[in-house]
Design a protein around this motif. Structure first.
Motif, PDB file in Angstrom:
ATOM      1  N   UNK A 233       0.818  -1.213   0.000  1.00  0.00           N
ATOM      2  CA  UNK A 233       0.000   0.000   0.000  1.00  0.00           C
ATOM      3  C   UNK A 233       0.848   1.257   0.000  1.00  0.00           C
ATOM      4  N   UNK A 234       1.905   1.264   0.816  1.00  0.00           N
ATOM      5  CA  UNK A 234       2.803   2.424   0.836  1.00  0.00           C
ATOM      6  C   UNK A 234       3.498   2.602  -0.513  1.00  0.00           C
ATOM      7  N   UNK A 235       3.903   1.478  -1.111  1.00  0.00           N
ATOM      8  CA  UNK A 235       4.558   1.549  -2.408  1.00  0.00           C
ATOM      9  C   UNK A 235       3.641   2.069  -3.492  1.00  0.00           C
ATOM     10  N   UNK A 236       2.380   1.647  -3.468  1.00  0.00           N
ATOM     11  CA  UNK A 236       1.413   2.129  -4.454  1.00  0.00           C
ATOM     12  C   UNK A 236       1.194   3.626  -4.295  1.00  0.00           C
ATOM     13  N   UNK A 237       1.082   4.088  -3.042  1.00  0.00           N
ATOM     14  CA  UNK A 237       0.906   5.522  -2.806  1.00  0.00           C
ATOM     15  C   UNK A 237       2.109   6.316  -3.321  1.00  0.00           C
ATOM     16  N   UNK A 238       3.311   5.810  -3.035  1.00  0.00           N
ATOM     17  CA  UNK A 238       4.500   6.486  -3.519  1.00  0.00           C
ATOM     18  C   UNK A 238       4.577   6.525  -5.036  1.00  0.00           C
TER      19      UNK A 238
ATOM     20  N   UNK B 147      11.239   2.666 -10.301  1.00  0.00           N
ATOM     21  CA  UNK B 147      11.058   3.025  -8.898  1.00  0.00           C
ATOM     22  C   UNK B 147      10.196   1.989  -8.181  1.00  0.00           C
ATOM     23  N   UNK B 148       9.102   1.553  -8.816  1.00  0.00           N
ATOM     24  CA  UNK B 148       8.255   0.533  -8.210  1.00  0.00           C
ATOM     25  C   UNK B 148       9.041  -0.763  -8.008  1.00  0.00           C
ATOM     26  N   UNK B 149       9.853  -1.134  -9.000  1.00  0.00           N
ATOM     27  CA  UNK B 149      10.691  -2.322  -8.851  1.00  0.00           C
ATOM     28  C   UNK B 149      11.700  -2.159  -7.732  1.00  0.00           C
ATOM     29  N   UNK B 150      12.200  -0.961  -7.545  1.00  0.00           N
ATOM     30  CA  UNK B 150      13.139  -0.683  -6.456  1.00  0.00           C
ATOM     31  C   UNK B 150      12.475  -0.936  -5.100  1.00  0.00           C
TER      32      UNK B 150
ATOM     33  N   UNK C 250      10.293   0.851   3.331  1.00  0.00           N
ATOM     34  CA  UNK C 250       9.511   1.208   2.146  1.00  0.00           C
ATOM     35  C   UNK C 250       8.795   2.531   2.360  1.00  0.00           C
ATOM     36  N   UNK C 251       8.286   2.753   3.569  1.00  0.00           N
ATOM     37  CA  UNK C 251       7.627   4.028   3.858  1.00  0.00           C
ATOM     38  C   UNK C 251       8.565   5.211   3.713  1.00  0.00           C
ATOM     39  N   UNK C 252       9.800   5.065   4.218  1.00  0.00           N
ATOM     40  CA  UNK C 252      10.778   6.146   4.097  1.00  0.00           C
ATOM     41  C   UNK C 252      11.148   6.365   2.635  1.00  0.00           C
TER      42      UNK C 252
END
Length: 537
Positions: free
Chosen positions: A35-40, A115-118, A139-141
């Motif tokens: 979820x955090x990754x999707x938001x980012x 970036x998503x892959x990262x 992941x959040x940071x």
């Protein structure tokens, strides 16, 4: 014996209601991290759609390479105008430009996927060598981003966007190969070599992390590397670095890519104090998201010694754990590799004159440092959730961590809110400029470096531009065929930012030649000149 109805009723009244439980997916760290990754990712997609960050001629040069690949006109090995940085971004964007034509948005979409892959690679890596919930924090940071971090991730300058996921993948593969059974080991070693080869072709800033990941492999699988598995790794390395190898085999003396890259450090002598100040006190907070656009304040630079101290503490924790639990060797070695990769990157960067001369512009050479964010945060996390979690020191450490995250979030929002209108206005001016030139029938023109390739790319090369410097002498043309094409036109146009040094110089030349009323048109912040004859200084 049956229970009396009254007793049943009494029991039902006395039993307190159970607390509502969290949904199962909320208790799973992988879903929270996703979820955090999707938001980012959506945040960055929205920024790109809003023309933020602003583009420049270096990004347009990557776009020109993509256009040439898409049309089959040219298949560049290096960034045009130099011989030490690869063109993976151009090849990734080429299929999109085939479908949609020249577009900065399409040029940046592969970077968002990288970036998503990262984030995926970092979650898998941190969850494997630290813990799952700590991976959620990492992941959040990494979903946040300052001005410099967002530019490294979203502008197609070449090298800065792809090396971060590559470094995370190399460390993850090294850890997996240290634990894997016989299944798929050959393909794992080949893949490690392939990613390494691609990285060495793309940009040498990743070398410290390649060395750190290689150290894990040697320490855990040294015997296998001497045998057949080492052959698979070397085969992948040759395949990935094939463009780089092909060029250097036929390069003239001192023109090989390594010599050219090392010569980037030539220049004015810079004192050790300047290099340390620019490389560490500015470079570290800049690359980890603590600085604002264009400047690092003293309170932001204070993060540098704290960050270095945390890296040292993380290394000490890894060495101690390695001595206590030899069976957990691979995990601790990867933790140590994250620290060594960061420290080596900082040392190498601080040795270059660019760190002291242009610390804000050259901070991109520490673009791999976010990979080591888990190593930076680990001592604070361990203090905050370990057996000493209730002590005053632990609460202070966690409060400091929360304060840093809140400050980074606030800074990101403030930077974006302030910068998006300007970036959109600049993009609008650029599109208007290209349309104006088309309507005027301009096919060849001269402009400054930071304008030229943007026009060529934005017009899909229907307008060809060559570079002039501030004195109207030939400048840096990254794609030399443009210079010859413009030189063959007897009446090229001239485009400069109003009141810039080349604009002032051109007006002086026109006045001296008796052509002060030469046709000129204002387009946004630009002036378009169409004199009757070619102008030379």
């Amino acid at each position: 014996m049956q229970t009396a109805p009254a007793a049943v009723a009494l029991q039902s009244v006395d039993v307190p209601p159970s607390r509502p439980r969290l949904r199962p997916w909320i208790r799973r760290p992988a879903f929270v991290a996703a979820g955090l990754g999707v938001l980012g990712t959506l945040f960055r997609l929205a920024l790109v759609a809003a023309d933020y960050p602003g583009t420049d001629s270096d990004e347009a040069t990557v776009g020109l390479g993509a256009l040439h690949v898409a049309s089959g006109q040219h298949f560049p090995i290096f960034f045009y105008g130099q011989h030490y940085m690869g063109t993976i971004q151009s090849y990734l964007a080429a299929p999109l430009l085939v479908l949609g034509g020249p577009s900065t948005l399409l040029l940046r979409l592969p970077l968002i996927l990288l970036y998503a892959g990262f984030l995926v690679a970092m979650y898998r890596l941190v969850a494997a060598v630290y813990s799952a919930w700590f991976a959620v924090l990492a992941v959040g940071v990494l979903s946040l981003g300052s001005d410099r971090v967002l530019k490294d991730q979203l502008i197609a300058h070449g090298g800065t966007a792809e090396v971060k996921p590559a470094a995370a993948v190399l460390l993850l593969l090294a850890y997996a190969l240290a634990h894997a059974r016989r299944w798929h080991r050959a393909s794992g070693f080949f893949l490690w070599g392939l990613v390494t080869g691609l990285c060495l072709w793309e940009h040498l800033v990743i070398v410290p992390y390649v060395m750190a990941a290689a150290g894990v492999l040697v320490a855990c699988r040294g015997r296998e590397l001497v045998g057949r598995m080492g052959g698979y790794l070397c085969a992948g390395l040759v395949v990935g670095a094939a463009p780089l190898i092909a060029y250097n085999l036929r390069a003239r003396p001192a023109q090989d890519s390594l010599s050219i890259f090392l010569r980037q450090n030539d220049g004015s002598p810079v004192s050790l104090s300047q290099r340390v100040a620019g490389g560490a006190l500015t470079g570290v907070p800049l690359s980890t998201g603590m600085c604002g656009p264009g400047a690092c304040r003293p309170w932001q630079q204070a993060w540098a010694p704290v960050c270095l101290a945390l890296l040292v503490a993380s290394a000490v924790l890894a060495v101690r754990a390695l001595r206590r639990t030899p069976g957990d060797r691979a995990r601790q070695l990867v933790r140590l590799a994250l620290v060594l990769g960061a420290l080596l990157s900082i040392v190498v960067y601080a040795r270059s004159p660019a760190a002291g001369l242009t610390p804000m512009e050259s901070g991109r050479y520490l673009c791999c440092l976010p990979v080591s964010v888990p190593a930076i945060l680990w001592p604070l996390w361990r203090l905050g959730v370990g057996r000493h979690a209730r002590t005053a020191q632990a609460r202070l450490a966690m409060s400091g961590l929360v304060a840093v995250l809140v400050a980074m979030s606030a800074m990101t929002i403030a930077v974006v809110v302030a910068a998006v209108p300007g970036a959109r206005a600049e993009a609008r001016d650029q599109r208007e400029l290209v349309e104006t030139l088309r309507e005027a029938g301009v096919r060849h023109l001269y402009a400054s470096y930071w304008t030229c390739n943007r026009i060529s790319f934005g017009s899909g090369e229907t307008i060809t531009c060559a570079v002039l410097d501030d004195e109207l002498h030939p400048g840096l043309d990254r794609y030399l065929p443009y210079r010859a094409a413009v030189a063959a036109d007897p009446r090229p146009a001239y485009v400069f930012v109003a009141n810039s040094p080349p604009d002032i110089r051109l007006r002086e030349v026109l006045s001296h030649r008796g052509m002060p009323d030469s046709p000129v048109r204002a387009v946004g912040r630009y002036r378009v000149y169409q004199p009757a004859t070619r102008i030379s200084p």
